[in-house]
Design an enzyme around this catalytic site. Structure first.
Site, PDB file in Angstrom:
ATOM      1  N   ASP A 137       0.657  -1.308   0.112  1.00 14.09           N
ATOM      2  CA  ASP A 137       0.145  -0.125  -0.006  1.00 14.09           C
ATOM      3  C   ASP A 137       0.947   1.253   0.036  1.00 14.09           C
ATOM      4  O   ASP A 137       0.735   2.337   0.784  1.00 14.09           O
ATOM      5  CB  ASP A 137      -0.950   0.011   1.129  1.00 14.09           C
ATOM      6  CG  ASP A 137      -2.113   0.981   1.252  1.00 14.09           C
ATOM      7  OD1 ASP A 137      -2.202   1.642   0.115  1.00 14.09           O
ATOM      8  OD2 ASP A 137      -2.334   1.326   2.214  1.00 14.09           O
ATOM      9  N   HIS A 180      -3.240   0.694  11.532  1.00 13.04           N
ATOM     10  CA  HIS A 180      -2.891  -0.682  11.137  1.00 13.04           C
ATOM     11  C   HIS A 180      -1.505  -0.878  11.179  1.00 13.04           C
ATOM     12  O   HIS A 180      -0.558  -0.066  10.867  1.00 13.04           O
ATOM     13  CB  HIS A 180      -3.695  -1.033   9.972  1.00 13.04           C
ATOM     14  CG  HIS A 180      -3.396   0.052   8.783  1.00 13.04           C
ATOM     15  ND1 HIS A 180      -4.522   0.822   8.673  1.00 13.04           N
ATOM     16  CD2 HIS A 180      -2.344   0.150   7.987  1.00 13.04           C
ATOM     17  CE1 HIS A 180      -4.098   1.659   7.565  1.00 13.04           C
ATOM     18  NE2 HIS A 180      -3.214   1.238   7.209  1.00 13.04           N
ATOM     19  N   GLN A 248      -3.099  -5.189   6.031  1.00 11.91           N
ATOM     20  CA  GLN A 248      -3.177  -4.316   7.014  1.00 11.91           C
ATOM     21  C   GLN A 248      -4.178  -4.431   8.183  1.00 11.91           C
ATOM     22  O   GLN A 248      -5.200  -4.427   7.999  1.00 11.91           O
ATOM     23  CB  GLN A 248      -3.425  -2.804   6.304  1.00 11.91           C
ATOM     24  CG  GLN A 248      -2.414  -2.660   5.189  1.00 11.91           C
ATOM     25  CD  GLN A 248      -2.755  -1.564   4.377  1.00 11.91           C
ATOM     26  OE1 GLN A 248      -3.765  -1.597   3.867  1.00 11.91           O
ATOM     27  NE2 GLN A 248      -2.018  -0.347   4.622  1.00 11.91           N
ATOM     28  N   ARG A 278       2.606  12.789  10.318  1.00 13.42           N
ATOM     29  CA  ARG A 278       1.216  12.777   9.391  1.00 13.42           C
ATOM     30  C   ARG A 278       0.476  11.609   9.972  1.00 13.42           C
ATOM     31  O   ARG A 278       0.907  10.448   9.815  1.00 13.42           O
ATOM     32  CB  ARG A 278       1.681  12.655   7.928  1.00 13.42           C
ATOM     33  CG  ARG A 278       0.277  12.346   7.254  1.00 13.42           C
ATOM     34  CD  ARG A 278       0.816  12.015   5.824  1.00 13.42           C
ATOM     35  NE  ARG A 278      -0.181  12.012   4.902  1.00 13.42           N
ATOM     36  CZ  ARG A 278      -0.866  10.842   4.633  1.00 13.42           C
ATOM     37  NH1 ARG A 278      -0.713   9.707   5.433  1.00 13.42           N
ATOM     38  NH2 ARG A 278      -1.896  10.603   3.527  1.00 13.42           N
ATOM     39  N   ASP A 280      -1.632   9.181   9.792  1.00  8.90           N
ATOM     40  CA  ASP A 280      -2.429   8.546   8.479  1.00  8.90           C
ATOM     41  C   ASP A 280      -3.708   7.874   8.988  1.00  8.90           C
ATOM     42  O   ASP A 280      -3.715   7.076  10.117  1.00  8.90           O
ATOM     43  CB  ASP A 280      -1.426   7.597   8.335  1.00  8.90           C
ATOM     44  CG  ASP A 280      -1.912   6.702   7.087  1.00  8.90           C
ATOM     45  OD1 ASP A 280      -2.173   7.386   5.846  1.00  8.90           O
ATOM     46  OD2 ASP A 280      -2.489   5.553   7.113  1.00  8.90           O
ATOM     47  N   GLU A 322      -4.329  13.088   8.990  1.00  6.94           N
ATOM     48  CA  GLU A 322      -4.969  12.636   7.691  1.00  6.94           C
ATOM     49  C   GLU A 322      -6.316  12.158   7.710  1.00  6.94           C
ATOM     50  O   GLU A 322      -6.631  11.142   8.120  1.00  6.94           O
ATOM     51  CB  GLU A 322      -4.070  11.933   7.095  1.00  6.94           C
ATOM     52  CG  GLU A 322      -4.401  11.594   5.535  1.00  6.94           C
ATOM     53  CD  GLU A 322      -5.141  10.083   5.234  1.00  6.94           C
ATOM     54  OE1 GLU A 322      -5.565  10.298   4.108  1.00  6.94           O
ATOM     55  OE2 GLU A 322      -5.019   9.425   5.778  1.00  6.94           O
ATOM     56  N   HIS A 391      -0.364  11.763  -3.353  1.00 12.01           N
ATOM     57  CA  HIS A 391      -0.206  10.513  -3.643  1.00 12.01           C
ATOM     58  C   HIS A 391      -1.368   9.615  -3.827  1.00 12.01           C
ATOM     59  O   HIS A 391      -1.419   8.458  -4.484  1.00 12.01           O
ATOM     60  CB  HIS A 391       0.661   9.564  -2.740  1.00 12.01           C
ATOM     61  CG  HIS A 391      -0.062   9.449  -1.581  1.00 12.01           C
ATOM     62  ND1 HIS A 391      -0.286  10.399  -0.875  1.00 12.01           N
ATOM     63  CD2 HIS A 391      -0.434   8.148  -0.910  1.00 12.01           C
ATOM     64  CE1 HIS A 391      -0.723   9.856   0.411  1.00 12.01           C
ATOM     65  NE2 HIS A 391      -0.988   8.443   0.302  1.00 12.01           N
ATOM     66  N   ASP A 392      -2.414   9.926  -3.367  1.00 14.26           N
ATOM     67  CA  ASP A 392      -3.760   9.079  -3.326  1.00 14.26           C
ATOM     68  C   ASP A 392      -4.677   9.714  -4.763  1.00 14.26           C
ATOM     69  O   ASP A 392      -4.369  10.631  -5.159  1.00 14.26           O
ATOM     70  CB  ASP A 392      -4.632   9.387  -2.188  1.00 14.26           C
ATOM     71  CG  ASP A 392      -4.299   8.580  -0.916  1.00 14.26           C
ATOM     72  OD1 ASP A 392      -3.639   7.489  -1.328  1.00 14.26           O
ATOM     73  OD2 ASP A 392      -4.220   8.907   0.104  1.00 14.26           O
TER      74      ASP A 392
HETATM   75  C1  GLC Z   1      -4.019   6.970   3.824  1.00 20.06           C
HETATM   76  C2  GLC Z   1      -3.079   7.062   2.650  1.00 20.06           C
HETATM   77  C3  GLC Z   1      -3.373   5.987   1.611  1.00 20.06           C
HETATM   78  C4  GLC Z   1      -3.230   4.471   2.258  1.00 20.06           C
HETATM   79  C5  GLC Z   1      -4.342   4.734   3.445  1.00 20.06           C
HETATM   80  C6  GLC Z   1      -4.027   3.367   4.312  1.00 20.06           C
HETATM   81  O1  GLC Z   1      -5.263   7.196   3.414  1.00 20.06           O
HETATM   82  O2  GLC Z   1      -2.753   8.371   2.199  1.00 20.06           O
HETATM   83  O3  GLC Z   1      -2.460   6.054   0.658  1.00 20.06           O
HETATM   84  O4  GLC Z   1      -3.785   3.699   1.159  1.00 20.06           O
HETATM   85  O5  GLC Z   1      -3.843   5.586   4.557  1.00 20.06           O
HETATM   86  O6  GLC Z   1      -3.022   3.509   5.123  1.00 20.06           O
END
Ligand code: GLC
Length: 641
Positions: A137, A180, A248, A278, A280, A322, A391-392
């Site tokens: 991922d 995770h 995950q 960050r 996540d 995030e 990146h998403d």
């Molecule tokens: C966040 C990341 C993404 C990832 C997800 C799971 O949203 O930006 O790229 O797939 O978390 O970790």
């Protein structure tokens, strides 16, 4: 529970045993300042294990505080004296995968000069802590938080890089994946082999009874990769909660051991020189039956407690949430009500990003203006992270009631945006790919680089100068919005050179099924040289950005403590944003049409208007170029403010 003051003093006395001289005073002062936050937050989530958790937290704090280097302690003091450091208009962020940018961490160090060309002082290096091998991922499946991905370098290299960046005034942001771990992580391995302590780190169920009950209210995040939120694990014969990919494993934050592990990890990394974490997928970390298990109040209590830990042992550190969630939920991550000023310092402004792309497609700014108007104000001590691409994928987070207020249908508009950006809408020059089509909701998210979404790929294929110029102007308009909104603008690697989609991801087995890799290109340093030639696409993009950055850095009006307000007017192609500063007003004008628009300058309500982007004094009715933009304040005679 004991009396809070008595408890605080008892803990401090215990800490004093291991200190000598002046350093204890500082620790004490910070501990006293943040102990109430810690106590209150941990009391909310771990009422029955409170004292034990606090005792163990103290141990972590004491060790981390003592281990912190002289350099970092100085930074702590500096930032305590300048708590708005991340709100300054000087802040320019850059986001890159270390390997795609410069192969290794040492390579990144060698490219600091390039970052300086863009005045970057905040570098987010995409996940680089040791991930599971193979599919991971994009690094968000971490198997060891205390090691660096081996082919990038070592933890020592990370520390050296952080030091080199710090010397240049660049702060380092790293991902902290809270929700995770990879199934290969030691905790998951132990859980899998039946160790009960570690089974309590996760959500593991012997049968489908509870998973089925939870599932009734849960979303599917990656419906194409893995339907549902639970995965059967053969080894332990358990259903494991896996919100994202099957590999995950979601962590159980209702277990204080998990919170303590992360408190320790944060301070460990902070002491290696990480400035910003960050957080996540933070929205998902607290699960509650009967809810969608997103944005639960306990998430904020957990963050408050981690934040207090950082403030005591490493106050130079900032948190960035995030949370890609609806505005009313998002604003909570910056601290509302009891959490005001106590949780994340920064959060991604996902809605603003989505609305920019939406208005670029429709050439109409009303929905963008409406969404900004409806957006709750953020606490003045926090800042948005603004961005055009990351990146998403882009999920069309268009609020149905915002759309209705503008006489639009939310679902129809979302569908239009997916059509438009996948190039299916007649006349669209966008080249995006559909990501995670969800037949149940009709959702079609979009992957693609900013340049390809803005039409540059098609324009270059056609070799049409006019279209190339329009695409570049679209990109510069988008970046002007991101740089002019207030907060930390994040430039996503490659966008400064208008890099196109990279379709080679299809040839790599670990990436082929995840088309987000189409917008995660490798830096081609030979091509990047073209930025020095002002007539090339790269040169026009890079030079255009540099000008915007230079203008931003001169404008105190862009301090993130201030809000950008919509200035309504009749031309639906134009967006006017206004900021009030003690130095005077700043009005920004953005043209989302591919045609020139007449603009009567009296609309600005500014005497002697001066445009900081062109360097011209304005007057009368002017023609705003296609995708034109202006940042206007009163002319004071020196051209500055
Ligand atoms: C966040 C990341 C993404 C990832 C997800 C799971 O949203 O930006 O790229 O797939 O978390 O970790």
């Amino acid at each position: 529970m004991s009396d809070p003051l008595e408890l605080q003093n008892r803990l401090l006395k215990q800490a004093a045993k291991s200190f000598r001289g002046g350093t204890l005073e500082l620790f004490e002062a910070r501990f006293k300042r943040y102990f109430p936050d810690l106590l209150e937050a941990l009391g909310q989530v771990y009422p029955h294990q409170l004292e034990d958790t606090l005792n163990r937290a103290l141990d972590i704090l004491r060790r981390a505080y003592k281990e912190r280097s002289a350099d970092l302690r100085r930074l702590d003091l500096e930032r305590n004296l300048r708590p708005d450091w991340f709100q300054s208009p000087n802040m320019i962020g850059y986001v890159a995968y270390a390997d795609r940018f410069a192969d290794t961490l040492e390579g990144v160090r060698e490219k600091i000069g390039y970052l300086e060309e863009l005045s970057v002082n905040y570098l987010h290096l995409m996940p680089l802590l040791e991930p599971r091998p193979g599919q991971n991922d994009g690094g968000y499946a971490v198997q060891n938080f205390r090691e660096v991905q081996p082919d990038l370098g070592s933890m020592d290299d990370l520390e050296t890089l952080a030091g080199a960046l710090r010397e240049k005034g660049i702060s380092l942001c790293l991902d902290l994946v809270l929700n995770h771990v990879a199934e290969e992580h030691e905790w998951a391995q132990k859980a899998r082999s039946g160790d009960e302590k570690y089974q309590n780190y996760f959500f593991m169920f012997p049968d489908r009874t509870l998973p089925d009950q939870y599932e009734q209210n849960l979303r599917e995040i990656f419906p194409e990769f893995k339907p549902g939120n639970f995965t059967w694990d053969e080894v332990s014969s358990r259903w494991v909660w896996t919100t994202f990919n099957a590999y995950q494993w979601d962590l159980n934050w209702s277990n204080p051991d998990v919170w303590l592990e992360f408190a320790e990890i944060i301070l460990y990394l902070a002491n290696r020189g990480v400035d910003v974490f960050r957080l996540d997928a933070i929205a998902f970390i607290w699960k509650k039956l009967g809810t969608n298990s997103e944005n639960q109040p306990e998430v904020h209590a957990l963050t408050q407690a981690l934040h207090a830990m950082a403030r005591i042992a490493a106050p130079a550190v900032a948190f960035k949430a995030e949370a890609i969630v609806a505005p009313a939920d998002l604003i909570q991550y910056l601290g509302q009500g009891a959490y005001y000023g106590k949780v994340s310092d920064l959060a991604y402004h996902n809605s603003f990003m989505v609305q920019i792309w939406s208005s670029l497609a429709s050439r109409d700014t009303r929905l963008l203006a409406e969404s900004l108007e409806q957006f709750p104000a953020k606490p003045s001590g926090t800042a948005w992270a603004t961005y055009l691409r990351c990146h998403d994928d882009i999920g069309w987070a268009i609020d149905d009631s915002d759309a209705a207020r503008q006489g639009m249908n939310g679902a129809a508009h979302r569908s239009f945006l997916s059509d438009y950006y996948s190039g299916q809408f007649p006349g669209s020059d966008a080249r995006g790919l559909v990501f995670q089509f969800n037949p149940a909701t009709g959702d079609r998210r979009i992957s693609g680089s900013a340049a390809s979404l803005a039409g540059l790929e098609v324009a270059l294929e056609k070799g049409d100068e006019g279209l190339i110029t329009l695409a570049l102007e679209r990109l510069l308009l988008g970046h002007a919005l991101v740089l002019g909104f207030g907060g930390i603008p994040l430039l996503y690697m490659g966008d400064e050179l208008a890099l196109l989609n990279d379709y080679s991801f299809e040839d790599h087995s670990e990436h082929a099924q995840d088309n987000r890799w189409v917008h995660r290109p490798r830096m081609d340093w030979r091509e990047a040289e073209k930025r020095k030639l002002p007539y090339t696409v790269e040169g026009r993009m890079f030079g255009g950005l540099q000008k915007l950055i230079a203008a931003r850095k001169k404008l105190p009006h862009l301090h993130a403590s201030l809000e950008a307000k919509v200035h309504w007017q009749d031309n639906r192609h134009l967006l006017l944003l206004e900021r009030s500063h003690p130095l005077g007003r700043l009005v920004q004008v953005y043209n989302f049409a591919d045609t020139a628009q007449p603009f009567p300058t009296w609309l600005l309500g500014i005497q002697n208007p001066f445009d900081h982007l062109s360097g011209y004094n304005l007057g009368g009715t002017l023609e705003l170029a296609p995708y034109g933009r202006m940042w206007v304040s009163e002319w004071t005679g020196n051209g500055d403010l």
